[in-house]
Structure formats: structure tokens, C-alpha cells
Design a protein around this motif. Sequence first.
Motif, PDB file in Angstrom:
ATOM      1  N   VAL A   8      15.388  36.037  26.101  1.00  0.00           N
ATOM      2  CA  VAL A   8      15.264  35.555  27.411  1.00  0.00           C
ATOM      3  C   VAL A   8      16.225  36.135  28.495  1.00  0.00           C
ATOM      4  N   SER A  62      16.282  31.628  36.398  1.00  0.00           N
ATOM      5  CA  SER A  62      15.463  31.175  37.664  1.00  0.00           C
ATOM      6  C   SER A  62      15.934  29.654  37.848  1.00  0.00           C
ATOM      7  N   ASP A  64      13.970  27.177  38.325  1.00  0.00           N
ATOM      8  CA  ASP A  64      13.295  26.394  37.731  1.00  0.00           C
ATOM      9  C   ASP A  64      14.029  25.933  36.492  1.00  0.00           C
ATOM     10  N   LEU A  65      14.599  27.012  35.834  1.00  0.00           N
ATOM     11  CA  LEU A  65      15.349  26.342  34.391  1.00  0.00           C
ATOM     12  C   LEU A  65      16.570  25.848  35.033  1.00  0.00           C
ATOM     13  N   LEU A  68      15.730  22.227  35.513  1.00  0.00           N
ATOM     14  CA  LEU A  68      15.299  21.419  34.133  1.00  0.00           C
ATOM     15  C   LEU A  68      16.478  21.191  33.261  1.00  0.00           C
ATOM     16  N   LEU A 104      12.284  23.728  46.117  1.00  0.00           N
ATOM     17  CA  LEU A 104      11.730  25.239  45.630  1.00  0.00           C
ATOM     18  C   LEU A 104      10.603  25.389  45.695  1.00  0.00           C
ATOM     19  N   LEU A 105       9.520  24.228  45.872  1.00  0.00           N
ATOM     20  CA  LEU A 105       8.179  24.492  46.097  1.00  0.00           C
ATOM     21  C   LEU A 105       7.906  25.158  47.219  1.00  0.00           C
ATOM     22  N   ARG A 108       8.682  28.416  47.950  1.00  0.00           N
ATOM     23  CA  ARG A 108       7.670  29.636  47.120  1.00  0.00           C
ATOM     24  C   ARG A 108       6.317  29.523  48.035  1.00  0.00           C
ATOM     25  N   PHE A 109       6.043  28.597  48.862  1.00  0.00           N
ATOM     26  CA  PHE A 109       4.762  28.476  49.497  1.00  0.00           C
ATOM     27  C   PHE A 109       4.456  29.476  50.600  1.00  0.00           C
TER      28      PHE A 109
ATOM     29  N   ALA B 143       7.963  21.784  35.420  1.00  0.00           N
ATOM     30  CA  ALA B 143       7.482  22.967  34.423  1.00  0.00           C
ATOM     31  C   ALA B 143       6.098  23.635  35.120  1.00  0.00           C
ATOM     32  N   SER B 146       6.375  25.734  37.999  1.00  0.00           N
ATOM     33  CA  SER B 146       6.758  27.076  38.027  1.00  0.00           C
ATOM     34  C   SER B 146       5.584  28.093  38.086  1.00  0.00           C
ATOM     35  N   ILE B 148       3.638  28.519  40.517  1.00  0.00           N
ATOM     36  CA  ILE B 148       3.404  28.799  42.023  1.00  0.00           C
ATOM     37  C   ILE B 148       4.358  30.362  42.090  1.00  0.00           C
ATOM     38  N   ARG B 153       7.353  33.594  35.408  1.00  0.00           N
ATOM     39  CA  ARG B 153       8.637  32.998  34.870  1.00  0.00           C
ATOM     40  C   ARG B 153       8.452  32.739  33.303  1.00  0.00           C
ATOM     41  N   ALA B 156       9.443  29.794  29.053  1.00  0.00           N
ATOM     42  CA  ALA B 156      10.618  29.079  29.013  1.00  0.00           C
ATOM     43  C   ALA B 156      10.570  27.772  29.873  1.00  0.00           C
ATOM     44  N   PRO B 157      10.040  27.810  31.267  1.00  0.00           N
ATOM     45  CA  PRO B 157       9.889  26.409  31.757  1.00  0.00           C
ATOM     46  C   PRO B 157       9.036  25.400  31.277  1.00  0.00           C
TER      47      PRO B 157
END
Lengths: 357, 179
Positions: A8, A62, A64-65, A68, A104-105, A108-109, B143, B146, B148, B153, B156-157
Motif C-alpha cells: 500500500v 489519502s 479517505d483512509l 475511515l 472531501l466530496l 472532488r466534485f 468507502a 472514494s 468519486i 484509490r 483499501a477504502p
Amino acid sequence: MEPELAGVPHSISPISATLLLAAAVSLALVVVFAPQRARLSSLLMWGVGGLAGMAAIAVAPSLDLVILLTLAIALLHAALAGRRALAARLRAPALAVALIGVGLLFARFDGPPILERFAAVGLVAGLAAALGVLPYIHEFDHEELTTASPVAWIAFLGPILGVVVITRGRELIPEAGAAFGAMLIGLGLLNILWGSLASWLTEKGTSAWHYSFMADWGLVLCAFGIQVADGQAAAVLILSGILLSRLPLYLWSRQPLRESVQTDRPINLLAAAMLAGAAPFAGFAARILLLRGATQLYWPLALVIAIGLLLWLPPSLRLGRTLGVPRGRQAVGAGVTLALSVAIGLYPQPILSLAGL
Amino acid sequence: MTIAAAFVAWAGAAVITLADGRRGLALGIAVVAIGFGALAFANGVWLGGAALIAGGAVCAVQLARTGSKDWGLMPPGSTPRMILAVIAAILSLWVAASVTTGPGGSLRFASVAVLGLMAARLLQAQAASPVLIAAAALAIALAGASGIGDTQRGLAPYVLGALIAAGASFLPVREPRGA
């Protein structure tokens, strides 16, 4: 090309690495010089677990991770036995994850530039909720174990999470960088004012410590919002101060607070000076850098921050007294903490170099 | 197909918002997982989609087989929650279809709707189960979201989101105790 860990890709910034090291030293201080009645195994187990979580957040490739992982940590932390209901323990960090996720969303949009500003709002609001600063102060029970309390978020997990969210968030929304910085400064000033006044005036000693962490975070948010090199350096020093000075002293003050012991010995005055950011402690160097950075950006901001810094004195004197008279291992621990702070204050360059500043 | 999957994800989040009982919450999390799993399939992330559905299924089964066997769907006084679910759908549709541009509108709708509804549920709920399930649905939505954007990515997510969703239902719910 990012390096890989077990297949990773990962990346760790020098600032995150520095704070991770500071957190490890803080944990070692707290465990080695633990109060006699402390549950050492629990402290060590959850401290090491928290450190592992922070390391995972720091190396996550990232955002995202990162969020999470934050949610996973929040769930595990909420499962700890505490005095608050599970819903109260999980609500704030999970809400933080949702808000950062929305930010975050929006980042990215594809769409109009205002989406990046909405993203900045989500990221800053989520960060405030994760740390437990104004406008989302975590529910605090002054009798709760430190490992299960919101102090774990604001003082131990918070520094790494804050740095990662701010640095990665800034990269995600380059066009809204000014709005992002302005929101951080605004939130920071609000927390400086509220945290220091509440720490001074609140009735309970443990709550006063909790608010003092908020006030320190106010300085950190201002420092990150300034977005000049001096500001980043100030943020690193203040966060190191939270981990290496304020958190250990808070843990050592728990027992005297329970016994309602308050003393005015030289050690208490020295601790108060350290907490107030007086010279030659680390907080002084951080404040000088912060004021210099603020002057570079907009001098009236430096004036407002300087006035805010005066508010540190009364609560710090109060908090210094709550340490009682440390004896045995705790006296050694307090001595080590003071010495570390003086060393960083007199010569902060090693820490700043480690942080790549 | 993607429009139906996005609607399913929103419907699952609406059920979590409207349910207080364990069976109702289990149904909600299962439907959210199916919705985001299908959206991942549509994006070509087969393993990720399967992981999300598996995580949601484990969470739902564990929730349904332990504790009280009630549905608790739309208990008295839940009208505000129903209005919230509908308004969240309308606002998310506006954001996904009108404010933002580019492909993947269904995933944008589902992500915004589920994140918004779960944030509201976290703020509103007082009991442990709804908060844990809201957190699990949040993990699945994050998850799924991710996918988008242009950057890949990886898995992993999806795997982490599925693990969090599955693990949330196994957490021991320890309620208040002294210091």
C-alpha cells in the motif's frame, strides 16, 4: 512516487513524524512517571493503541483512509468503559468524520468554484468536531478516566489528526486556500478567547484543564491559518507543548484535584509559567513565532493575538496550583517536563528541523 | 441501474433515520450496503462492491440476531425525521444533478444523501444501537464515495469501510461507569 508499505503506498510528512515522536515521548513520560493510583496497564494499552492509530493516520495515502481510520479509532474509543453513554462518546468524532467526508466530496466534485469553499467549511467544521473545540465542545465528565475522556481526542490524537486534515485539506482545495486559512484563524481566535476565559472562570479544576487545551488549540488553528513558515513553526511548537507539557501535567494533577489540594510552591509557579508560555519555556518561542507570522500577514491580527495571549496568565496560575506538591516519581516527571520545555524554548531548532521547517 | 442503486442507498439511510428497533436498523444498513455495493459494481470495482455488501450483511445479521427483536420503524413523533429524509433526498438530488457536473451523478447523490442523513442521525440519537449503525453506514458511504473523482484509490477504502461496518455491530456496548 510514494513509498510502499505491505503493497500500500504511503506518505508521512515531517511534521506528522515529529508529532508522532512527541506523542511517543509524552506516553513514555506519563507511563514511567504515572501517579501511584493510576491504572498503568490500561494507560499503556490504550496509549500504545492510540499511538498505533496515529501512526496509521499519519502514513495513510489519502484523506479517505484518514477519515475511515478516524472512525475506526472513534468506535474503539467509544467502546471503552467510561462515565458517559456510548452515544455521547461516539457522537462528536463520528459527526466529525461525516463533516470531513462531506468536505472531501465537495472538494472532488466538478462544478463552480464555490464548491471548494463549501469543502473548506466541511473540513474546518469536521476538524473542530474531531478535536472538541468551539463550536463543538465534547461532553466532558470531570470524574471520567483520561483514556476514555475527550482529553484523549484534544490532547493526544488531535495533534496528528489536525495536522493531517489541515495539510491534506489545503492540497485538495488550492483555490479556496485563503477562505480555509481565514476560517482557521477565526475559529482559533474564538477558541483562544473562550478557552482561556472558561479555564480561568470555570468551577471544576479538571474542566479548567480541558478548556486550557482548547485555548492552546486556538493558537494552533491561528498558526496554521496564517500559512507562512513562522506560523507553521509556531503550530509545531505549540502542539509539541500540548503533548510534552500540558498533557503530562494534566494527568499528574488528577489526584491532587480529587483531593482538593492546591499549593503555591516554586514548582507550581514554574509549572504555571510553562503553561502560560513565559520565557524561557517552549511556549514563549512558539508565541514569538506566531506573532511574527501574524505580523507578516496582517499586523492588526498580531495585536489581537497578543491581547489574547495575556488571557493565559490567570488560568495558568490556577492550573499550576492544582499540581499540588509532586513527590517521588511525579516530582522527577515534573522536573523532566520542565527541563524539556526549557530546552525546546532555548533552542527549538532541532524540533523545527525534524519537522522540515 | 446506477440510478436505482443510488435510490436504494438513500432508502437504506432513510430507514436508519426512521427506525429505533434493531431489526429496522439491520434492514437499513443492509439496504445501504446493497446500494453502495451496486454503485461500486457499476464503476467496475467488483471486489470493493462485494466487500461493502459483505460488511453490511455481517453488521445486519449480528444486529438482528442479538438483543430485542423489534422493528421500531416510524415510532410516534417521527414525522420530523421523515421530513428530514425527504428534504435530504431533494437537496442531494439538486447538488448531484444541478450544482455539480460530470459523470457519476448517481454516486454523488447517494454519497451526499447518506452522509447528510447519518450526520443528522448521529446528532439526534440517544441510544447506542442507532449511533453505532449510523457510524457503520457512514463507513460504507465514505468507502463508496472514494470512487468519486479521477484518481484511483484502490481497494483499501472499500475493505476498511467494510471492516468498520462489520466490526461496529460486535462492539461491546458498555454504558456509564465510574472513574
